[in-house]
Design a protein around this motif. Sequence first.
Motif, PDB file in Angstrom:
ATOM      1  N   GLY A 175      40.284  42.762  49.937  1.00  0.00           N
ATOM      2  CA  GLY A 175      40.244  41.414  49.375  1.00  0.00           C
ATOM      3  C   GLY A 175      41.103  41.360  48.127  1.00  0.00           C
ATOM      4  O   GLY A 175      41.615  42.383  47.665  1.00  0.00           O
ATOM      5  N   PHE A 176      41.278  40.166  47.574  1.00  0.00           N
ATOM      6  CA  PHE A 176      42.098  40.039  46.373  1.00  0.00           C
ATOM      7  C   PHE A 176      41.422  40.741  45.199  1.00  0.00           C
ATOM      8  O   PHE A 176      40.271  40.425  44.877  1.00  0.00           O
ATOM      9  CB  PHE A 176      42.312  38.566  46.026  1.00  0.00           C
ATOM     10  N   PRO A 177      42.122  41.667  44.520  1.00  0.00           N
ATOM     11  CA  PRO A 177      41.528  42.290  43.328  1.00  0.00           C
ATOM     12  C   PRO A 177      41.628  41.399  42.098  1.00  0.00           C
ATOM     13  O   PRO A 177      41.026  41.684  41.072  1.00  0.00           O
ATOM     14  CB  PRO A 177      42.360  43.570  43.148  1.00  0.00           C
ATOM     15  N   TRP A 178      42.414  40.320  42.195  1.00  0.00           N
ATOM     16  CA  TRP A 178      42.539  39.357  41.113  1.00  0.00           C
ATOM     17  C   TRP A 178      41.920  38.027  41.547  1.00  0.00           C
ATOM     18  O   TRP A 178      41.704  37.788  42.731  1.00  0.00           O
ATOM     19  CB  TRP A 178      44.009  39.153  40.733  1.00  0.00           C
ATOM     20  N   THR A 179      41.641  37.179  40.599  1.00  0.00           N
ATOM     21  CA  THR A 179      41.047  35.877  40.904  1.00  0.00           C
ATOM     22  C   THR A 179      42.144  34.844  41.172  1.00  0.00           C
ATOM     23  O   THR A 179      43.316  35.067  40.851  1.00  0.00           O
ATOM     24  CB  THR A 179      40.170  35.377  39.750  1.00  0.00           C
ATOM     25  N   ILE A 180      41.753  33.703  41.726  1.00  0.00           N
ATOM     26  CA  ILE A 180      42.705  32.611  41.923  1.00  0.00           C
ATOM     27  C   ILE A 180      43.283  32.149  40.569  1.00  0.00           C
ATOM     28  O   ILE A 180      44.502  31.964  40.461  1.00  0.00           O
ATOM     29  CB  ILE A 180      42.051  31.435  42.666  1.00  0.00           C
ATOM     30  N   PRO A 181      42.463  31.963  39.519  1.00  0.00           N
ATOM     31  CA  PRO A 181      43.061  31.613  38.214  1.00  0.00           C
ATOM     32  C   PRO A 181      44.053  32.664  37.715  1.00  0.00           C
ATOM     33  O   PRO A 181      45.078  32.307  37.123  1.00  0.00           O
ATOM     34  CB  PRO A 181      41.842  31.507  37.289  1.00  0.00           C
ATOM     35  N   ASP A 182      43.771  33.958  37.946  1.00  0.00           N
ATOM     36  CA  ASP A 182      44.727  35.006  37.566  1.00  0.00           C
ATOM     37  C   ASP A 182      46.057  34.793  38.279  1.00  0.00           C
ATOM     38  O   ASP A 182      47.136  34.884  37.672  1.00  0.00           O
ATOM     39  CB  ASP A 182      44.196  36.397  37.941  1.00  0.00           C
ATOM     40  N   TYR A 183      45.976  34.520  39.568  1.00  0.00           N
ATOM     41  CA  TYR A 183      47.195  34.383  40.369  1.00  0.00           C
ATOM     42  C   TYR A 183      47.996  33.153  39.950  1.00  0.00           C
ATOM     43  O   TYR A 183      49.230  33.213  39.823  1.00  0.00           O
ATOM     44  CB  TYR A 183      46.833  34.303  41.859  1.00  0.00           C
ATOM     45  N   VAL A 184      47.340  32.037  39.729  1.00  0.00           N
ATOM     46  CA  VAL A 184      48.060  30.826  39.340  1.00  0.00           C
ATOM     47  C   VAL A 184      48.675  31.003  37.945  1.00  0.00           C
ATOM     48  O   VAL A 184      49.770  30.490  37.674  1.00  0.00           O
ATOM     49  CB  VAL A 184      47.147  29.591  39.409  1.00  0.00           C
ATOM     50  N   ALA A 185      48.017  31.753  37.084  1.00  0.00           N
ATOM     51  CA  ALA A 185      48.607  32.053  35.771  1.00  0.00           C
ATOM     52  C   ALA A 185      49.902  32.845  35.938  1.00  0.00           C
ATOM     53  O   ALA A 185      50.870  32.627  35.200  1.00  0.00           O
ATOM     54  CB  ALA A 185      47.609  32.819  34.910  1.00  0.00           C
TER      55      ALA A 185
END
Length: 336
Positions: A79-89
């Motif tokens: 799964g993603f080790p980062w969050t959606i807010p992390d990715y959009v940042a």
Amino acid sequence: MSLEIIIGLPHLNEGPILTRACALQQTALISANALSHWSSRRGWREWAGWRLGQLSNARGLAGLCLDSAGFVAASRYGGFPWTIPDYVALAAAYPFRWWASADYCVEPEIARDREEVVDRLSRTIRANRDCRRLAEDFGIADTMMPVIQGRRPDDYERCVDALWASLRPGSPLGVGSMCRRDVHGPEGLIAVIDHLDRILPSCVRLHAFGVKGAALPFLLPYGRRIASIDSQAYGIDARRTAFRRGISKTDTLVADHMENWVSVQRTRLAARPLQLPQCQTQPPDRGPCDPWEAAIAQARAEIRELIEAGELDHDELIAPWIEQWAADIYRDGFAA
């Protein structure tokens, strides 16, 4: 309108690969995973943010796009080790030509049965909506590329229907789970692209993730529909060459293979389109006849609707709930 070849880059380190990509003046694609920083400070390896300094090396490229690394995240980390807010940042940290929404791939090694495929479609729909909402906060909604997923052609149509409001004329729409797909057959590359070509308005163009160069001649008849493809297949060829010759797979060797790969793709784009076979279609799903199996199916559908609506997190573990949810449905209706 010509189909664009986008080079998938393994990293943005200064060196032969990046230098050659800049010289070729081809748009490049970088994975979020390639920009990840990992730490073992607490005794185990964990994701620790982005290596944003790497992005300054990309200034000489003709253009740079960002992929969410959905397949790598699912296959390597579960799964993603980062969050959606992390990715959009991360997407907001550089003027990417486009950045792909987070998505949940459905290749057979990731989604092993039909139920898991459909679950991941709902998660993809929710992730797209979350990315769109955050992109508006960051002021980068115009460069976000929605991504649709599917195993069968009508799976992609389900994603299109759910994300219709976010499709913008002239902006690309990403088509995921393509790189390991056969060209022909009812679930093949041609069947998916042909289905999308028939259901989408002409102003919506597609980016097909990870399409191998050998499939290009089959895509030429859809040249007005497909905006671009990307691939990093040259890296595999470089590894094979190094193994065969008994040498190291250096970045110089990879850069040579990358340049040759781009040349071959340009030649393929100039060739005559291949005659396409008639696309086969999948028969529609028939619901289960058994009342308990029907209750299970309805429970799954209701939980997926909650995920898509944002009532449940798109990474929520739902398996433990399904039988209890189905029992309530069965007791309230199916057993009557």
